[in-house]
Design an enzyme around this catalytic site. Sequence first.
Site, PDB file in Angstrom:
ATOM      1  N   TYR A 206       0.840  -1.201   0.000  1.00 46.98           N
ATOM      2  CA  TYR A 206       0.000   0.000   0.000  1.00 46.98           C
ATOM      3  C   TYR A 206       0.880   1.257   0.000  1.00 46.98           C
ATOM      4  O   TYR A 206       0.650   2.188  -0.779  1.00 46.98           O
ATOM      5  CB  TYR A 206      -0.915  -0.003   1.222  1.00 46.98           C
ATOM      6  CG  TYR A 206      -1.770   1.238   1.350  1.00 46.98           C
ATOM      7  CD1 TYR A 206      -2.928   1.391   0.594  1.00 46.98           C
ATOM      8  CD2 TYR A 206      -1.426   2.271   2.224  1.00 46.98           C
ATOM      9  CE1 TYR A 206      -3.716   2.525   0.703  1.00 46.98           C
ATOM     10  CE2 TYR A 206      -2.199   3.408   2.341  1.00 46.98           C
ATOM     11  CZ  TYR A 206      -3.345   3.533   1.579  1.00 46.98           C
ATOM     12  OH  TYR A 206      -4.117   4.663   1.684  1.00 46.98           O
ATOM     13  N   LYS A 210       1.085   4.224  -2.973  1.00 50.22           N
ATOM     14  CA  LYS A 210       0.751   5.623  -2.713  1.00 50.22           C
ATOM     15  C   LYS A 210       1.953   6.533  -2.927  1.00 50.22           C
ATOM     16  O   LYS A 210       1.810   7.690  -3.341  1.00 50.22           O
ATOM     17  CB  LYS A 210       0.201   5.769  -1.293  1.00 50.22           C
ATOM     18  CG  LYS A 210      -1.187   5.163  -1.118  1.00 50.22           C
ATOM     19  CD  LYS A 210      -2.191   5.803  -2.069  1.00 50.22           C
ATOM     20  CE  LYS A 210      -3.603   5.319  -1.839  1.00 50.22           C
ATOM     21  NZ  LYS A 210      -4.589   5.965  -2.745  1.00 50.22           N
TER      22      LYS A 210
END
Length: 244
Positions: A206, A210
């Site tokens: 994740y 990002k």
Amino acid sequence: QAQLRRKKQEGQIRDFVPGEDFSPFDPAARAIIAACPSLSRDVDYSRQNHGITMVLIRKEELVLGKTAVITGASGGIGQALTESFRQAGYRVFCGCNSHPERLPEGVWGMAADLTDPQQAKAFADVVLQQCGGQVDVLINNAGVAQQKLFQDISDDDWRKMTGVNLDGVFYLTRALLPAMIRRQKGRIINISSMWGVVGASCEVHYSASKAAVIGFTKALAKEFKYLIAIITSLVAYAATPAGI
């Protein structure tokens, strides 16, 4: 200045009240207005008081006929953004891969898997057809999250994370950016996360996706800085359902 005074006396324009909400999507404008209460609603300021260069127009003219495209609109941040833009008078076009029933009334929605370049282009083509080629705001918000130890992250976990959080941003931006370039006008907002800056334990995939969104946004903003505004929103915390 004499013309402005005359218009003010005739009631055609008025002063801003300090802190007045000029646009719910332009905090910079709000800050300027709060600092300069004498700015008038119809005035075209060009490096006058305070060295500020901006055009202030009536709020209803600001949003009249404008179009916003929001992905991941059926839950969490996307749902709140969709409702805010709808209430502000934008024509809102929403993309979601699940739960279309959660979309607010009065918006246009289409189910699309934006990790698939063909579906992303098809979604963009329909939006452009519906809005006559005018996209004023694109918010790439669709995203997923997952907590796993690094050694437990599977190939599928990695592909899904980067596909939704990064690939979808690339595919839809690529499909809609030409319309903004033709008009030399538009805004692209990519929703990222604080974990893209500092990293998060048990969220390596994740955090990496990002961080990539941040790099993508910075590079794109430099390439088109004279045409459109491209920014990243770093979300520190939002109470949203996991996986939406």
